[in-house]
Design a protein around this motif. Structure first.
Motif, PDB file in Angstrom:
ATOM      1  N   SER A 200       0.839  -1.196   0.000  1.00 20.18           N
ATOM      2  CA  SER A 200       0.000   0.000   0.000  1.00 20.18           C
ATOM      3  C   SER A 200       0.875   1.247   0.000  1.00 20.18           C
ATOM      4  O   SER A 200       2.096   1.175   0.219  1.00 20.18           O
ATOM      5  CB  SER A 200      -0.903   0.014   1.234  1.00 20.18           C
ATOM      6  N   ASP A 201       0.246   2.410  -0.212  1.00 22.59           N
ATOM      7  CA  ASP A 201       0.988   3.663  -0.111  1.00 22.59           C
ATOM      8  C   ASP A 201       1.609   3.818   1.273  1.00 22.59           C
ATOM      9  O   ASP A 201       2.747   4.280   1.407  1.00 22.59           O
ATOM     10  CB  ASP A 201       0.055   4.849  -0.391  1.00 22.59           C
ATOM     11  N   ASP A 202       0.858   3.428   2.306  1.00 23.74           N
ATOM     12  CA  ASP A 202       1.393   3.542   3.659  1.00 23.74           C
ATOM     13  C   ASP A 202       2.584   2.604   3.873  1.00 23.74           C
ATOM     14  O   ASP A 202       3.550   2.959   4.564  1.00 23.74           O
ATOM     15  CB  ASP A 202       0.299   3.240   4.684  1.00 23.74           C
ATOM     16  N   ASP A 203       2.515   1.402   3.281  1.00 23.81           N
ATOM     17  CA  ASP A 203       3.669   0.492   3.350  1.00 23.81           C
ATOM     18  C   ASP A 203       4.898   1.137   2.729  1.00 23.81           C
ATOM     19  O   ASP A 203       6.009   1.055   3.267  1.00 23.81           O
ATOM     20  CB  ASP A 203       3.369  -0.820   2.619  1.00 23.81           C
ATOM     21  N   TRP A 204       4.697   1.753   1.585  1.00 26.48           N
ATOM     22  CA  TRP A 204       5.809   2.376   0.875  1.00 26.48           C
ATOM     23  C   TRP A 204       6.376   3.552   1.666  1.00 26.48           C
ATOM     24  O   TRP A 204       7.596   3.714   1.790  1.00 26.48           O
ATOM     25  CB  TRP A 204       5.366   2.807  -0.519  1.00 26.48           C
ATOM     26  N   ARG A 205       5.499   4.360   2.241  1.00 24.19           N
ATOM     27  CA  ARG A 205       5.975   5.470   3.070  1.00 24.19           C
ATOM     28  C   ARG A 205       6.765   4.947   4.271  1.00 24.19           C
ATOM     29  O   ARG A 205       7.792   5.534   4.661  1.00 24.19           O
ATOM     30  CB  ARG A 205       4.791   6.315   3.538  1.00 24.19           C
ATOM     31  N   ALA A 206       6.281   3.854   4.860  1.00 21.36           N
ATOM     32  CA  ALA A 206       6.995   3.275   6.011  1.00 21.36           C
ATOM     33  C   ALA A 206       8.383   2.793   5.597  1.00 21.36           C
ATOM     34  O   ALA A 206       9.366   2.950   6.354  1.00 21.36           O
ATOM     35  CB  ALA A 206       6.181   2.126   6.600  1.00 21.36           C
ATOM     36  N   SER A 207       8.497   2.201   4.411  1.00 26.98           N
ATOM     37  CA  SER A 207       9.804   1.736   3.937  1.00 26.98           C
ATOM     38  C   SER A 207      10.745   2.906   3.691  1.00 26.98           C
ATOM     39  O   SER A 207      11.936   2.854   4.061  1.00 26.98           O
ATOM     40  CB  SER A 207       9.627   0.914   2.654  1.00 26.98           C
ATOM     41  N   LEU A 208      10.233   3.960   3.082  1.00 28.05           N
ATOM     42  CA  LEU A 208      11.062   5.139   2.857  1.00 28.05           C
ATOM     43  C   LEU A 208      11.501   5.769   4.174  1.00 28.05           C
ATOM     44  O   LEU A 208      12.671   6.143   4.331  1.00 28.05           O
ATOM     45  CB  LEU A 208      10.281   6.163   2.021  1.00 28.05           C
ATOM     46  N   ALA A 258       9.365  13.068  -3.143  1.00 27.43           N
ATOM     47  CA  ALA A 258       9.015  14.093  -2.158  1.00 27.43           C
ATOM     48  C   ALA A 258       9.646  13.803  -0.800  1.00 27.43           C
ATOM     49  O   ALA A 258      10.231  14.701  -0.160  1.00 27.43           O
ATOM     50  CB  ALA A 258       7.493  14.185  -2.031  1.00 27.43           C
ATOM     51  N   MET A 259       9.545  12.555  -0.346  1.00 26.82           N
ATOM     52  CA  MET A 259      10.081  12.224   0.974  1.00 26.82           C
ATOM     53  C   MET A 259      11.604  12.305   0.998  1.00 26.82           C
ATOM     54  O   MET A 259      12.206  12.783   1.964  1.00 26.82           O
ATOM     55  CB  MET A 259       9.608  10.838   1.399  1.00 26.82           C
ATOM     56  N   LEU A 260      12.238  11.845  -0.061  1.00 23.31           N
ATOM     57  CA  LEU A 260      13.692  11.892  -0.104  1.00 23.31           C
ATOM     58  C   LEU A 260      14.197  13.330  -0.203  1.00 23.31           C
ATOM     59  O   LEU A 260      15.185  13.703   0.447  1.00 23.31           O
ATOM     60  CB  LEU A 260      14.213  11.050  -1.265  1.00 23.31           C
ATOM     61  N   ALA A 261      13.514  14.146  -0.997  1.00 20.29           N
ATOM     62  CA  ALA A 261      13.913  15.546  -1.109  1.00 20.29           C
ATOM     63  C   ALA A 261      13.783  16.251   0.242  1.00 20.29           C
ATOM     64  O   ALA A 261      14.664  17.026   0.642  1.00 20.29           O
ATOM     65  CB  ALA A 261      13.070  16.248  -2.164  1.00 20.29           C
ATOM     66  N   GLU A 262      12.697  15.979   0.943  1.00 17.59           N
ATOM     67  CA  GLU A 262      12.496  16.596   2.256  1.00 17.59           C
ATOM     68  C   GLU A 262      13.592  16.182   3.234  1.00 17.59           C
ATOM     69  O   GLU A 262      13.976  16.948   4.135  1.00 17.59           O
ATOM     70  CB  GLU A 262      11.126  16.205   2.806  1.00 17.59           C
ATOM     71  N   ALA A 263      14.129  14.978   3.059  1.00 10.45           N
ATOM     72  CA  ALA A 263      15.177  14.464   3.946  1.00 10.45           C
ATOM     73  C   ALA A 263      16.584  14.880   3.501  1.00 10.45           C
ATOM     74  O   ALA A 263      17.569  14.446   4.109  1.00 10.45           O
ATOM     75  CB  ALA A 263      15.088  12.946   4.017  1.00 10.45           C
ATOM     76  N   GLY A 264      16.688  15.679   2.441  1.00 12.35           N
ATOM     77  CA  GLY A 264      17.996  16.174   2.014  1.00 12.35           C
ATOM     78  C   GLY A 264      18.651  15.397   0.899  1.00 12.35           C
ATOM     79  O   GLY A 264      19.824  15.630   0.584  1.00 12.35           O
ATOM     80  N   PHE A 265      17.902  14.477   0.265  1.00 17.92           N
ATOM     81  CA  PHE A 265      18.422  13.733  -0.885  1.00 17.92           C
ATOM     82  C   PHE A 265      18.026  14.460  -2.168  1.00 17.92           C
ATOM     83  O   PHE A 265      16.916  14.982  -2.281  1.00 17.92           O
ATOM     84  CB  PHE A 265      17.851  12.317  -0.920  1.00 17.92           C
ATOM     85  N   GLU A 266      18.913  14.436  -3.140  1.00 19.24           N
ATOM     86  CA  GLU A 266      18.647  15.055  -4.439  1.00 19.24           C
ATOM     87  C   GLU A 266      18.779  13.997  -5.531  1.00 19.24           C
ATOM     88  O   GLU A 266      19.732  13.223  -5.520  1.00 19.24           O
ATOM     89  CB  GLU A 266      19.635  16.195  -4.691  1.00 19.24           C
ATOM     90  N   TRP A 267      17.825  13.984  -6.456  1.00 20.93           N
ATOM     91  CA  TRP A 267      17.921  13.006  -7.539  1.00 20.93           C
ATOM     92  C   TRP A 267      19.058  13.396  -8.477  1.00 20.93           C
ATOM     93  O   TRP A 267      19.286  14.572  -8.743  1.00 20.93           O
ATOM     94  CB  TRP A 267      16.596  12.896  -8.299  1.00 20.93           C
ATOM     95  N   TYR A 268      19.795  12.402  -8.964  1.00 16.96           N
ATOM     96  CA  TYR A 268      20.811  12.668  -9.979  1.00 16.96           C
ATOM     97  C   TYR A 268      20.684  11.708 -11.154  1.00 16.96           C
ATOM     98  O   TYR A 268      21.282  11.909 -12.204  1.00 16.96           O
ATOM     99  CB  TYR A 268      22.227  12.606  -9.389  1.00 16.96           C
ATOM    100  N   GLU A 269      19.880  10.660 -10.992  1.00 18.51           N
ATOM    101  CA  GLU A 269      19.467   9.754 -12.056  1.00 18.51           C
ATOM    102  C   GLU A 269      18.059   9.336 -11.703  1.00 18.51           C
ATOM    103  O   GLU A 269      17.678   9.378 -10.534  1.00 18.51           O
ATOM    104  CB  GLU A 269      20.409   8.552 -12.133  1.00 18.51           C
TER     105      GLU A 269
END
Length: 403
Positions: A200-208, A258-269
């Motif tokens: 579920s979306d909540d499962d995925w958010r929990a994994s992130l 969105a979650m990774l960006a909020e945590a300070g990660f930036e996409w590069y690929e």
């Protein structure tokens, strides 16, 4: 690494490369990929060239593997000549490389260093199942020259891991990250998979959330691909599980970004995020930007100067060839200039650095992509076309339209 090998042109027993392949060798980044084809169990979704103990059969063993791989490293030096070729990246993948003793991985790395030399600051990575390492193992790797480790986390939810048939427990990846940091690893990645049936979306958010809280400086997140011939594909075909939905996958990607960006990660690929430029996987960037690399191991692919080749698939056949003193290559292809141009576009456009706008020769497609918000032009990157967030969701289709 797919388990089915493509057709191609024959390779001479010596493994000598075709005329012109060595032109410019040393002017491009050079790396090694070392494939370790062993797993404790086969995950239900996996289509890689890997073998459990019961699948391996006679003629190959984990105990002899390092010795066999080192033979191919020596052969690489002979085939590439005496050109100065310091290795900028080494990546051990699988399978599960950390099923071998740490001393074996260090021995293979040492052989690469002896034959070619490692460039100052070379990136040396290994993949690992979180259950296959402990503090002592990680300390031995770090002491032997490894400085990056990538743990296969996939999910933090037990029911999702069961569908994937992953052999680790939730919570263990976070402990493995902490152990790697304590051992002195500079860079740590966690691999995640989304859109598993039953997630579920909540499962995925929990994994992130679990991945971010573990403290890596790099996260890779891939949409589940159902490969023909896998147990997962059979279960979906029988109606036991639903086929992953593309719209759901797109939503999960947006959640991840969105979650990774909020945590300070930036996409590069498209599928990779890092907390800094130094945390980016330099080995993968070598692939994506047209470098040269030698692939060691059964089924491993190599690329030098526009020639691509791949080794025989089974570990026993691989070992037999090297023992006999002949190349383990199964077949090869020489890429045409057109092939190389298409591959360059396909790979570079997926990077946050983008692709030179002036080199895109489909002006109507480019204009439509810009109007539809799939591409944007970054003036500070000297007019490079860069995928927008929406463009990342449709990157494969856009590349097809541009080629």
């Amino acid at each position: 690494m797919p388990s089915t090998l493509p057709d191609g042109d024959p390779v001479p027993p010596s493994g000598d490369l075709p005329e012109g392949a060595l032109d410019g060798l040393g002017e491009r980044p050079f790396g090694f990929y070392v494939h370790v084809p062993f797993c404790v169990t086969r995950c239900g979704y996996c289509d890689f060239n890997t073998y459990t103990a019961s699948e391996l059969g006679p003629g190959a063993s984990r105990e002899d593997y390092a010795h066999t791989a080192i033979r191919e490293v020596r052969r690489a030096r002979a085939n590439l000549g005496d050109v100065d070729l310091p290795v900028e990246t080494v990546f051990f993948g699988g399978g599960t490389p950390t099923l071998l003793p740490a001393a074996d991985l260090v021995r293979i790395l040492a052989a690469i260093g002896e034959e070619f030399g490692l460039a100052p600051g070379a990136e040396v990575s290994t993949e690992a199942n979180p259950e296959s390492v402990d503090p002592a193992y990680l300390e031995e790797l770090r002491g032997g020259g490894f400085n990056r480790v990538s743990f296969g986390m996939q999910s933090a939810r037990e029911h999702v891991l069961r569908v994937l048939e992953r052999a680790h427990t939730p919570g263990r990846p976070a402990h493995a990250v902490a152990e790697a940091r304590a051992a002195g690893f500079e860079h740590v990645n966690l691999d995640l998979i989304y859109s598993t049936p039953g997630e579920s979306d909540d499962d995925w958010r929990a994994s992130l959330s679990a991945a971010i809280e573990a403290g890596p400086d790099h996260v890779s997140a891939y949409s589940l691909i159902v490969e023909d011939g896998t147990r997962l594909a059979a279960r979906i075909r029988r109606g036991e599980l639903p086929m992953p939905d593309d719209d759901v996958a797109a939503d999960r990607y947006l959640i991840a970004d969105a979650m990774l960006a909020e945590a300070g990660f930036e996409w590069y690929e498209v599928s990779n995020w890092a907390t800094s430029e130094a945390a980016r996987c330099r080995h993968n960037l070598l692939y994506w930007t047209g470098g040269d690399w030698w692939g060691v191991g059964p089924g491993a692919h190599s690329h030098v100067g526009g020639t691509r080749w791949w080794n025989v698939k089974h570990p026993a056949a691989y070992a037999q060839r090297l023992t006999a003193g002949v190349s383990p290559a199964h077949a090869r292809e020489v890429l045409t200039p057109g092939d190389r141009a298409v591959e360059r576009l396909m790979l570079e456009l997926r990077l946050s650095a983008g692709f030179p706008l002036g080199e895109l020769d489909r002006p109507r497609v480019v204009a439509r992509a810009l109007a539809d918000g799939l591409l944007e032009v970054e003036p500070f990157k000297t007019g490079r076309a860069v995928l927008t967030l929406r463009g990342r969701l449709l990157a494969d289709a856009l590349v097809r339209d541009l080629t």
